[in-house]
Design a protein around this motif. Structure first.
Motif, mmCIF file in Angstrom:
data_model
loop_
_atom_site.group_PDB
_atom_site.id
_atom_site.type_symbol
_atom_site.label_atom_id
_atom_site.label_comp_id
_atom_site.label_asym_id
_atom_site.label_seq_id
_atom_site.Cartn_x
_atom_site.Cartn_y
_atom_site.Cartn_z
ATOM 1 N N ASP A 120 0.828 -1.203 0.000
ATOM 2 C CA ASP A 120 0.000 0.000 0.000
ATOM 3 C C ASP A 120 0.862 1.252 0.000
ATOM 4 O O ASP A 120 2.024 1.209 0.403
ATOM 5 N N VAL A 121 0.267 2.369 -0.436
ATOM 6 C CA VAL A 121 1.045 3.613 -0.532
ATOM 7 C C VAL A 121 1.753 3.988 0.754
ATOM 8 O O VAL A 121 2.928 4.346 0.729
ATOM 9 N N THR A 122 1.048 3.910 1.879
ATOM 10 C CA THR A 122 1.689 4.378 3.113
ATOM 11 C C THR A 122 2.827 3.442 3.520
ATOM 12 O O THR A 122 3.800 3.879 4.116
ATOM 13 N N VAL A 123 2.697 2.167 3.191
ATOM 14 C CA VAL A 123 3.770 1.226 3.505
ATOM 15 C C VAL A 123 4.894 1.370 2.484
ATOM 16 O O VAL A 123 6.075 1.293 2.817
ATOM 17 N N GLN A 124 4.499 1.612 1.241
ATOM 18 C CA GLN A 124 5.497 1.800 0.187
ATOM 19 C C GLN A 124 6.489 2.879 0.558
ATOM 20 O O GLN A 124 7.697 2.701 0.429
ATOM 21 N N ILE A 125 5.964 3.986 1.064
ATOM 22 C CA ILE A 125 6.859 5.098 1.352
ATOM 23 C C ILE A 125 7.769 4.744 2.524
ATOM 24 O O ILE A 125 8.944 5.109 2.535
ATOM 25 N N GLN A 126 7.261 3.963 3.483
ATOM 26 C CA GLN A 126 8.128 3.506 4.578
ATOM 27 C C GLN A 126 9.307 2.712 4.030
ATOM 28 O O GLN A 126 10.462 2.934 4.417
ATOM 29 N N GLU B 42 11.796 4.918 1.984
ATOM 30 C CA GLU B 42 12.632 5.745 2.856
ATOM 31 C C GLU B 42 13.694 4.890 3.547
ATOM 32 O O GLU B 42 14.847 5.288 3.679
ATOM 33 N N LYS C 297 16.436 4.055 1.127
ATOM 34 C CA LYS C 297 17.273 5.213 0.863
ATOM 35 C C LYS C 297 18.270 5.423 1.995
ATOM 36 O O LYS C 297 19.456 5.628 1.756
ATOM 37 N N GLY D 282 7.057 7.300 -10.414
ATOM 38 C CA GLY D 282 7.079 7.994 -9.134
ATOM 39 C C GLY D 282 8.167 7.436 -8.232
ATOM 40 O O GLY D 282 8.899 8.186 -7.576
ATOM 41 N N ALA E 262 11.443 8.721 -9.427
ATOM 42 C CA ALA E 262 11.670 10.110 -9.027
ATOM 43 C C ALA E 262 12.089 10.173 -7.571
ATOM 44 O O ALA E 262 12.929 10.975 -7.176
ATOM 45 N N GLU E 263 11.506 9.324 -6.789
ATOM 46 C CA GLU E 263 11.743 9.291 -5.359
ATOM 47 C C GLU E 263 13.165 8.817 -5.036
ATOM 48 O O GLU E 263 13.792 9.306 -4.112
#
Lengths: 320, 326, 327, 290
Positions: free
Chosen positions: B188-194, B197, B200, B218, B221-222
């Motif tokens: 999911d999006v919120t987990v994806q960003i975790q 990050e 990275k 996206g 880009a991130e």
């Protein structure tokens, strides 16, 4: 885990009830009344009637069922007409021999089939795999008694490698270790016949289960970790592939016993199969029906063990 | 010491199918610098996952094989290595995480067991040190109950947590190269960003290079420093991430960027790439993209252009940029 | 006055969880828990949320494909069901309803019966409702296929001969065959490639304009919703947390969850600097949702009141509803 | 429309047929089965002798040019009886399979589609049947009912359905949640139409495979029961009762031509059917069309 086991055990109860009804129905389908041969033929019709009434012959079916069930639970399965002794003791004597025969065959087939199935799966489409595939096809297609007869004719009669029938050499007077060796010698051919057929099935099953597991993502992960191919196959893949195989092994105990009936008849092995067959010929129905009951019970236990083992080897069950 | 950690030259990977050999990768050239995150972007079937499996030499057997080309990793030619040599590189110098965290972990072994296994193969640690290292790794990837997780089975964890475990496993031997094949697509999006990050920050700390495979611009880009766009087994454009977003040259890259909905105003007409990706057995003549290309010229229908460096650090495979100075 | 094509009031759908020794119902997964919304005629209504938030279940329940646990749905002024007042449609009315409400599914691989060719797939509904005779089916199917951007010659082909995007076009053609007024799109483009997504979306937009359709568009992809939908609902664990016109929602999100969701969208450009609100942990299990506000366990702005009092839906501005104690 | 060239599609059945044709073992199986069926049908035409003709002077005669497979214990031509035996064995296999498939499919579909209590009752009955050792219970029933062809077909049919019920039920359960079933519901189709138009055609593949393999099982049961004298009775020949001649020890060891040919025929027939069944399983695998 505990909940799972309790549920498994509780599910057995309605099944056992169903089994008992089927068996009871079979008893009633059996021709003639089982008591006629036990009653003194000099009795008058009147006496006969009274006697039968006393043992509940004229009770309504449900009453008879309850009485029969009550006795069966206490181990009283009736009286054998031919052997002139309680059915249970006759059965127990023969049951032991069947268990020895089928468990030996099972052990042998598992030891052979699982490694061969694994190798066959990892070398899919090689000569080895083709040979294994054709062999297992033949194994599941051959009537077991025909295989048994071929073994007797060629290995025992023509080549004289094995005794032709029975469990021990009659009149040999062997004792101790020699007696055991003689027993093993007699055991070998029926075990080979049973194991070959059983092996064919298990091999096919292991192979396809393994093929499925090898395709899984976690096998790729294991390889990506740098694991040696041997470990990938025998640790990661086999452990998963065995989960359904173990279940099948337990369930196949039932099929082994079925196969044993025909094998025993051919080899005159004094087990359940021979007992059933002889009893049918002698019209000794209490023995026949009770054999079915004992076997069904045994298979039910085997299935339960399969479920329990399943819970132990698959961690996904424990926590559900 | 060469600047490039990974250098792929003219890689051709083919699959044996019932209808003959199929070239899934058709001459891939790619280089990945030390400490860099390189994105590999393309639609399904373009060969981006096969590129990663070729590097790992984990192509599905017995169908897939490397037909031609070189894969130089840290001066070693991977295609020439023996199986044991390759095994000592996998999970140690190059490790990989996959798209489906739900199925990528073996369901019958504990998390601890599966991570320790990597340490077993590549490092010589005492039993207690192993466990310590393992728990340390689990903490590093942000799992709150690392000690419990150590003894748990994969099915007890959520998708995001499993992907963290995969990352812990992949990084436990401090690899020089991490290949991440659609690591967040199933999340999911919120987990994806975790997860992004986390990758990275770990990349910065450990100075690992990452080859990030994704279909999502996206995510590029991130995360990425540079990016290569793939279409039907060929790289069509390779440049810095900033360039690809600001000034995409290849019509396919332009089309991909235009198909993104996030930054198009409502009511605006979408500019679609017409048609669909051809199948491998039915590759078009000339430039593979020509039948769908809005800027197709005659030459495109007959000849396949080369991947040319048209500007410093900007390579593109298109006839539009060959002769004239644009 | 705006005209609403569909109104859902206090919609609930619970799935029982079986457990224990006797497989008794041990609890419920509250997949849809008291959801209320209205869809205007001719608009595209977006429903977004993460997996397991109940958005698909909502779509299926309003179509009566799942038996609702509670609440009512009114379609075109007609009550489809009202659980509390024990009102349901009879068979004939349900059939008539089917003509007006259709659904497009997510997985183009499994939404078409693999054993039927395109003509019979599209014709199935026409025959069922007596909208066409057997010999007219072929022409009608060709017409619909061409409307959806496929060549009419394909009518005798089978689903497996098409790519994902083409199958989705067939699924759209099938849904359109009955000339419905309202279509639920359950993640219709999620399984497709980026360039194909744009194609299918464009097709849906064109059809909407040409045929005057109303869409309910279920998606997890905020970018798509922002582009495609007129108004948007955000769901979390079976409840709607915020509802507004898409323009307002994306420019001025109010609920902390909406803010987090928007912040989590990957950058659209590497130069863009985004302020991140990284949520900790995962979505709690819908079988055991937190008390009070369901989001309080992960909310960066949670207060004491959030832990035990369920917030009510409030209208903050015209057409902007939010369900949070902060407002 | 009429002027337009219409592309004919590749239906799943066409693909399956093409795939089956490529499978050498399956085609071999089909070839052998066709020959056997032809032999069985044409038995009176092609057999050299009358089925029950007895030649008292040639009891246990070994194979000669006149009697290619020799003579049996009553002086009957083994080859002739072998060909006639195919009729009985194959028809027992087919009839018992039809019985099993009818019961199995109906109960499986009902259990899977209706769910709840009906489902649990049917599945418990299946459990009860599954826990009897198959062959043993067949012998018991055969012993009680007495030997006859009809009993044989009934026993084999009535004991073979439970596993098919399980298969069909599982299949229906997984189809029930398939999106195209939901789509059909959304189109307004009722349960009956959904079952007949969508569910049954899509469960056909495993049923066909099971039925094919079921014929093989039926033939094996016939052989086994008749071998024990509980199946087909003399003078009607079946492969099983021909094999039972080998219960006599001298026959077993010396007059091999009396029992090896029928045993071999059972093996070849069952093997061919298994080859075909396995080929069908691969060819009908739904994965290839999705």
């Amino acid at each position: 885990m505990r909940k799972y086991l309790i549920r498994r055990i509780l599910i057995i109860i309605p099944v056992l009830f169903g089994v008992s009804i089927v068996i009871f129905a079979l008893i009633h389908l059996a021709p003639g009344d089982p008591y006629s041969s036990m009653i003194d033929p000099n009795f008058t019709a009147e006496d006969r009637r009274n006697l039968l009434e006393a043992i509940g012959y004229y009770d309504p079916l449900p009453v008879k069922y309850v009485k029969w069930l009550g006795r069966a639970i206490q181990g009283d399965l009736g009286y054998s007409i031919t052997y002139k002794e309680p059915v249970l003791s006759v059965i127990l004597r023969n049951f032991k021999n069947t268990v020895v025969l089928s468990l030996t065959a099972l052990a042998l087939s598992v030891l052979m089939a699982v490694p061969i199935g694994v190798i066959s799966a990892t070398r899919k489409n090689t000569i080895f795999d083709y040979v294994v595939t054709v062999f297992s096809f033949i194994g599941i297609s051959v009537p077991i008694f025909f295989l048994a007869m071929l073994l007797i004719k060629f290995l025992s009669f023509d080549l004289g490698l094995f005794p032709i029938s029975g469990m021990q050499t009659i009149g040999s007077g062997y004792s101790g270790f020699m007696k055991f060796l003689d027993f093993v010698h007699h055991l070998m051919l029926p075990v080979i016949a049973l194991a070959l057929v059983q092996m064919a099935q298990l091999m096919r099953y292991t192979r396809s289960s393994m093929l499925e597991v090898i395709m899984q993502d976690y096998i790729r992960t294991a390889r990506a970790k740098g694991l040696k191919e041997r470990l990938v196959i025998y640790k990661h893949a086999l452990r998963n592939a065995l989960i359904p195989v173990v279940t099948v092994i337990c369930i196949s105990i039932g099929y082994l016993m079925s196969g044993a009936v025909l094998t025993e008849t051919v080899f005159v092995w004094p087990g359940m199969g021979t007992l059933v067959y002889q009893s049918i010929l002698n019209r000794d129905y209490p023995v026949v029906v009770s054999c079915a009951l004992v076997m069904a019970f045994f298979i039910l236990i085997a299935n339960l063990i399969a479920d329990i083992l399943y819970a132990f080897i698959d961690p996904r069950i424990k926590y559900e | 010491m060469p600047e490039a950690l990974l250098e792929i030259q003219d890689l051709v990977t083919s699959f044996k199918t019932t209808s003959g050999l199929q070239r899934v990768l058709d001459g891939i050239n790619l280089s990945l610098r030390r400490g860099e995150i390189l994105g590999l972007v393309g639609e399904s079937g373009c060969g981006k996952s096969i590129t990663s499996l070729s590097i790992m030499r984990l192509l599905p057997q017995p169908y897939g094989f490397i037909e031609n080309g070189k894969i130089l990793f840290n001066d070693k030619e991977l295609t020439d290595l023996s199986i044991p040599e390759m095994e000592s590189i996998r999970g140690n110098e190059i490790s990989m995480i996959f798209q489906e965290p739900m199925t990528a972990l073996n369901p019958v072994f504990t998390i601890g067991n599966q991570i320790e296994e990597v340490l077993d193969i590549h490092q010589d640690l005492k039993k207690r040190d192993k466990k310590e290292k393992c728990i340390e790794m689990l903490k590093l990837v942000g799992l709150p109950r690392a000690k419990d997780v150590y003894n748990e089975y994969p099915h007890q964890l959520s998708g995001g947590m499993r992907q963290r475990v995969m990352i812990a496993m992949a990084l436990s031997c401090e690899p020089r190269l991490l290949i991440a094949d659609e690591p967040t697509t199933a999340l999911d999006v919120t987990v994806q960003i975790q997860i992004l990050e986390l990758m990275k920050s770990l990349q910065k700390d450990m100075n690992t290079s990452i080859l990030l495979i994704t279909h999502d611009l996206g995510v590029i880009a991130e995360m990425c420093d540079r990016v290569a766009v793939m279409y039907l087994g060929k790289i069509v454009e390779e440049t810095t991430t900033v360039n690809i977003f600001d000034n995409p040259l290849h019509p396919y890259s332009q089309g991909l960027l235009n198909s993104r909905l996030g930054n198009i105003q409502k009511g605006e007409k979408l500019i679609c790439i017409p048609g669909m990706v051809p199948t491998l057995s039915d590759k078009p003549q000339g430039c593979f993209f020509s039948p769908r290309c809005s800027k197709c010229i005659d030459r495109c229908k007959t000849d396949m252009p080369e991947l040319n460096e048209v500007k410093p650090g900007h390579k593109v495979r298109c006839w539009l940029y060959v002769d004239e100075d644009y | 006055m705006t005209e609403y094509i569909l109104e859902a009031n206090n919609l609930k759908k619970y799935f029982p969880i079986f457990g224990g020794v006797f497989s008794r119902v041990e609890g419920y997964v509250k997949a849809v828990d008291d959801v209320t919304f209205k869809i205007r005629k001719g608009e595209t209504f977006g429903l977004v949320g993460e997996s397991g938030c109940g958005k698909s279940t909502t779509g299926r329940t309003i179509l009566n494909l799942l038996k609702p646990t509670g609440g009512s749905v009114t379609f075109n002024g007609k009550v489809i069901f009202d659980v509390e007042n024990k009102h349901t449609l009879n068979k004939k009315e349900t059939r008539a309803l089917r003509r007006n409400m259709q659904i497009i599914f997510q997985d183009p691989g499994s939404c078409l019966d693999p054993r039927m060719n395109v003509a019979s797939l599209i014709g199935e509904g026409l025959l069922e409702h007596g909208l066409a005779k057997k010999r007219e089916i072929m022409d009608k199917a060709v017409e619909l296929l061409e409307l959806c951007g496929l060549r009419g010659e394909c009518v005798h082909r089978y689903p497996h001969e098409f790519s994902g995007g083409q199958r989705q076009r067939i699924a759209i053609a099938r849904a359109l065959a009955l000339a419905p007024k309202f279509i639920v799109g359950d993640e219709p483009i999620a399984a497709l490639d980026v360039s194909i997504q744009a194609q299918v979306l464009t097709l849906m937009q064109e059809l909407k304009e040409k045929l005057g359709l109303t869409y309910m568009f279920i998606s997890h992809d905020l970018g798509v919703v922002k582009y495609f939908c007129d108004s948007t609902c955000v769901m979390y664990l079976g409840s709607i947390v915020e509802q507004a016109s898409s323009e307002r929602l994306f420019s001025n999100p109010l609920h902390p969850y909406t803010k987090c969701l928007l912040a989590a969208i990957p950058k659209s450009n590497p130069r863009e600097t985004k302020e991140r609100i990284i949520l900790s942990g995962d979505v709690p299990s819908p079988a055991d949702p937190p008390k009070g506000c369901k989001f309080h366990t992960r909310c960066p702005q949670a207060k004491d009141i959030c832990k035990d009092t369920v917030p009510l839906m409030k209208e903050i501005a015209t057409d902007h509803h939010v369900c949070c104690h902060l407002y | 429309m009429s002027l337009m060239t219409v592309e004919s599609g590749l239906s799943p059945w066409k693909i399956a047929t093409a795939k089956l044709k490529r499978n050498k073992l399956a085609m071999f199986g089909l070839f052998v089965i066709s020959i056997l069926v032809a032999l069985a049908i044409l038995a009176p035409v092609i057999t050299p002798y009358e089925r029950d003709r007895i030649d008292m002077f040639k009891i246990y005669e070994s194979p000669t040019s006149e009697h290619k497979l020799g003579m049996d214990e009553m002086g009957r031509d083994v080859l002739t009886r072998l060909i006639y035996g195919a009729r009985i064995s194959i028809s027992v296999g087919i009839v018992s399979t039809i019985i099993a498939v009818v019961i199995g499919v109906i109960l499986g579909a009902v259990a899977g589609y209706s769910g709840s209590i009906v489902d649990s009752i049917i599945m418990r009955i299946v459990d009860v049947f599954m826990c009897f050792p198959f062959f043993l219970i067949a012998i018991v029933i055969a012993g009680i009912l007495g030997p006859s062809i009809i009993n044989l077909m009934l026993i084999s049919g009535l004991l073979n359905w439970p596993s098919l019920t399980r298969i069909v039920r599982a299949e229906v359960l997984s189809l029930k949640h398939c999106e195209y079933i939901e789509a059909a519901k959304a189109l307004g189709l009722n349960a009956r139409k959904i079952i007949f138009k969508h569910i049954i055609p899509n469960t056909l593949a495993p049923i066909i495979v099971y039925a094919t393999l079921g014929i093989a099982r039926g033939i094996l049961i016939e052989a086994g029961l008749s071998f024990l004298g509980l199946g087909v009775e003399q003078p009607v020949p079946s492969w099983g009762n021909m094999l039972s001649a080998a219960q006599n020890f001298t026959t077993l060891t010396t007059y091999w031509w009396v029992w090896i040919p029928p045993g071999f025929m059972v093996l070849v027939t069952v093997l061919s059917i298994n080859f075909l069944g396995d080929g069908l399983r691969d060819a009908l695998d739904p994965k290839i069309i999705q």
